[in-house]
Design a protein around this motif. Sequence first.
Motif, PDB file in Angstrom:
ATOM      1  N   GLN A 106       1.005  -1.340  -0.023  1.00 54.29           N
ATOM      2  CA  GLN A 106       0.065   0.062  -0.131  1.00 54.29           C
ATOM      3  C   GLN A 106       0.816   1.369   0.057  1.00 54.29           C
ATOM      4  N   ILE A 107       2.233   0.824  -0.122  1.00 55.76           N
ATOM      5  CA  ILE A 107       3.005   2.184  -0.270  1.00 55.76           C
ATOM      6  C   ILE A 107       3.570   2.957  -1.514  1.00 55.76           C
ATOM      7  N   LEU A 108       3.408   3.936  -1.877  1.00 57.02           N
ATOM      8  CA  LEU A 108       4.031   4.589  -3.025  1.00 57.02           C
ATOM      9  C   LEU A 108       4.913   5.545  -2.638  1.00 57.02           C
ATOM     10  N   LEU A 109       6.042   5.937  -3.435  1.00 57.80           N
ATOM     11  CA  LEU A 109       7.127   6.808  -3.473  1.00 57.80           C
ATOM     12  C   LEU A 109       6.940   7.888  -4.311  1.00 57.80           C
ATOM     13  N   ASP A 110       7.406   9.138  -3.879  1.00 56.39           N
ATOM     14  CA  ASP A 110       7.421  10.495  -4.860  1.00 56.39           C
ATOM     15  C   ASP A 110       8.773  10.972  -4.417  1.00 56.39           C
ATOM     16  N   PRO A 111       9.598  11.329  -5.356  1.00 55.94           N
ATOM     17  CA  PRO A 111      10.976  11.884  -5.174  1.00 55.94           C
ATOM     18  C   PRO A 111      10.792  13.279  -4.899  1.00 55.94           C
ATOM     19  N   GLY A 112       9.667  14.024  -5.099  1.00 59.39           N
ATOM     20  CA  GLY A 112       9.544  15.494  -4.583  1.00 59.39           C
ATOM     21  C   GLY A 112      10.241  16.425  -5.235  1.00 59.39           C
ATOM     22  N   PHE A 113       9.930  16.336  -6.452  1.00 55.12           N
ATOM     23  CA  PHE A 113      10.797  17.454  -7.352  1.00 55.12           C
ATOM     24  C   PHE A 113      10.258  18.682  -6.878  1.00 55.12           C
ATOM     25  N   GLY A 114      11.095  19.629  -6.620  1.00 59.27           N
ATOM     26  CA  GLY A 114      11.075  21.042  -6.438  1.00 59.27           C
ATOM     27  C   GLY A 114      11.303  21.161  -4.792  1.00 59.27           C
ATOM     28  N   PHE A 115      11.140  20.178  -4.123  1.00 57.22           N
ATOM     29  CA  PHE A 115      10.828  20.314  -2.483  1.00 57.22           C
ATOM     30  C   PHE A 115      12.365  19.878  -2.051  1.00 57.22           C
ATOM     31  N   GLY A 116      13.132  21.167  -1.680  1.00 55.08           N
ATOM     32  CA  GLY A 116      14.362  20.868  -0.853  1.00 55.08           C
ATOM     33  C   GLY A 116      15.398  20.768  -1.982  1.00 55.08           C
ATOM     34  N   LYS A 117      15.069  20.689  -3.334  1.00 51.73           N
ATOM     35  CA  LYS A 117      16.426  20.190  -4.310  1.00 51.73           C
ATOM     36  C   LYS A 117      16.328  21.804  -4.828  1.00 51.73           C
ATOM     37  N   ASN A 118      17.647  21.753  -5.431  1.00 50.53           N
ATOM     38  CA  ASN A 118      18.169  22.934  -6.372  1.00 50.53           C
ATOM     39  C   ASN A 118      17.995  22.741  -7.722  1.00 50.53           C
ATOM     40  N   TYR A 119      18.010  23.645  -8.593  1.00 48.95           N
ATOM     41  CA  TYR A 119      17.714  23.674 -10.007  1.00 48.95           C
ATOM     42  C   TYR A 119      18.570  22.791 -10.566  1.00 48.95           C
ATOM     43  N   GLU A 120      19.655  22.263 -10.394  1.00 49.35           N
ATOM     44  CA  GLU A 120      20.388  21.121 -11.179  1.00 49.35           C
ATOM     45  C   GLU A 120      19.997  19.932 -10.356  1.00 49.35           C
ATOM     46  N   GLU A 121      19.768  19.733  -9.384  1.00 48.69           N
ATOM     47  CA  GLU A 121      19.394  18.446  -8.550  1.00 48.69           C
ATOM     48  C   GLU A 121      18.108  17.977  -9.179  1.00 48.69           C
ATOM     49  N   ASN A 122      17.251  18.838  -9.384  1.00 52.20           N
ATOM     50  CA  ASN A 122      16.007  18.416  -9.935  1.00 52.20           C
ATOM     51  C   ASN A 122      16.098  17.842 -11.299  1.00 52.20           C
ATOM     52  N   PHE A 123      16.910  18.093 -12.123  1.00 53.52           N
ATOM     53  CA  PHE A 123      17.243  17.531 -13.357  1.00 53.52           C
ATOM     54  C   PHE A 123      18.176  16.279 -13.336  1.00 53.52           C
ATOM     55  N   THR A 124      19.143  16.380 -12.455  1.00 50.90           N
ATOM     56  CA  THR A 124      19.784  15.108 -11.972  1.00 50.90           C
ATOM     57  C   THR A 124      18.722  13.998 -11.614  1.00 50.90           C
ATOM     58  N   LEU A 125      18.004  14.226 -10.714  1.00 53.33           N
ATOM     59  CA  LEU A 125      17.055  13.195 -10.124  1.00 53.33           C
ATOM     60  C   LEU A 125      16.155  12.718 -11.218  1.00 53.33           C
ATOM     61  N   LEU A 126      15.606  13.625 -12.197  1.00 51.29           N
ATOM     62  CA  LEU A 126      14.627  13.066 -13.072  1.00 51.29           C
ATOM     63  C   LEU A 126      15.614  12.244 -14.074  1.00 51.29           C
ATOM     64  N   ASN A 127      16.818  12.491 -14.488  1.00 54.96           N
ATOM     65  CA  ASN A 127      17.668  11.542 -15.201  1.00 54.96           C
ATOM     66  C   ASN A 127      17.921   9.927 -14.412  1.00 54.96           C
ATOM     67  N   ARG A 128      17.951  10.075 -12.982  1.00 56.72           N
ATOM     68  CA  ARG A 128      17.972   8.981 -12.353  1.00 56.72           C
ATOM     69  C   ARG A 128      17.035   8.464 -11.716  1.00 56.72           C
ATOM     70  N   ILE A 129      15.805   8.653 -12.213  1.00 55.58           N
ATOM     71  CA  ILE A 129      14.393   8.292 -11.338  1.00 55.58           C
ATOM     72  C   ILE A 129      14.364   6.972 -11.571  1.00 55.58           C
ATOM     73  N   ASP A 130      14.991   6.307 -12.402  1.00 53.04           N
ATOM     74  CA  ASP A 130      14.929   4.618 -12.512  1.00 53.04           C
ATOM     75  C   ASP A 130      15.370   4.088 -11.341  1.00 53.04           C
ATOM     76  N   GLU A 131      16.435   4.852 -10.706  1.00 50.48           N
ATOM     77  CA  GLU A 131      16.882   4.302  -9.333  1.00 50.48           C
ATOM     78  C   GLU A 131      15.956   4.233  -8.319  1.00 50.48           C
ATOM     79  N   ILE A 132      15.148   5.407  -8.161  1.00 55.64           N
ATOM     80  CA  ILE A 132      14.061   5.181  -7.436  1.00 55.64           C
ATOM     81  C   ILE A 132      12.971   4.061  -7.671  1.00 55.64           C
ATOM     82  N   CYS A 133      12.593   3.803  -8.841  1.00 59.92           N
ATOM     83  CA  CYS A 133      11.761   2.769  -9.293  1.00 59.92           C
ATOM     84  C   CYS A 133      12.140   1.552  -8.960  1.00 59.92           C
ATOM     85  N   ALA A 134      13.818   1.296  -8.993  1.00 58.10           N
ATOM     86  CA  ALA A 134      13.956   0.073  -8.695  1.00 58.10           C
ATOM     87  C   ALA A 134      14.036  -0.452  -6.996  1.00 58.10           C
ATOM     88  N   LEU A 135      13.622   0.763  -6.375  1.00 58.21           N
ATOM     89  CA  LEU A 135      13.363   0.236  -4.945  1.00 58.21           C
ATOM     90  C   LEU A 135      12.179  -0.797  -4.843  1.00 58.21           C
TER      91      LEU A 135
END
Length: 283
Positions: free
Chosen positions: A182-211
């Motif tokens: 019953q648990i889902l995850l949301d990386p929280g784009f824009g929350f406590g991340k800077n400009y560059e980190e948001n795009f880095t995270l989008l590029n690496r979202i597969d690593e979150i999906c792999a959890l």
Amino acid sequence: MHKSFSLQMGDKTLELGPKPLVMGILNATPDSFSDGGDHNHVADAVAQATRMVEAGADIIDVGGESTRPGANEVGAQVELDRVMPVLDALQEAKIGKPVSIDTYKAVVGHQAIQAGATIINDVWGFQRDPELADVAAHYNTPSILMHWDPNRDTSKDIVSEMKRYFNKSVQIAEDAGLIKGQILLDPGFGFGKNYEENFTLLNRIDEICALGYPVLVGFSRKSSLGKLLGVEPKERVAATGATTLLAYTKGAHIFRVHDVRENYDALQVAHATIYGPPPAKDI
């Protein structure tokens, strides 16, 4: 490519897998960054929810507190005064889609579920008010746990830090009795991340999906897109669509957006391309 999950919502099941789902944003607030004040009257909110469902929304996400940078926090009663009439009206309107409650407060989550909400969407991932996890477990409510860690060590890898945060959130959920399914995850784009980190995270979202959990992505109209393109929030529709498609091709399941039709159509093309198109429609 996409892992499959089945979320229980009372006597209904929400299937997640290759078919992407669109979550329409319904802010019952006067001060949200993009649409504040647009839908904070009940009739307007119901009309907008109806439009979003007609445009392809699979879930309607109702929120009563703005989380934009610099926004003032509101008390539980103010939040309830904003969202409860909307939830009641959506039930009466029978929109035919699941409704999620965007809150981190246990008392709001409890009353929202009693009013018909079937998903909890917590921007603090149960770490601001862990009693919300107890509410979720009591009702066996699917819960979206977002990453928002203002105190994280920014010298460390953002994805590694995010995994650490999610481990804590999941532990809170499971200690309360909410099952993993019953648990889902949301990386929280824009929350406590800077400009560059948001795009880095989008590029690496597969690593979150792999959890091993379904993943929700909410990059809609975010300030990083404005900083990239130099445009105001309501001019970031195409840019949002790009983030939606990139995240979908990397394994994400649900896409929380303001502009439902544009993102829905883009996702249909991506799904047809990856998994094969459905029978052609007459035009």
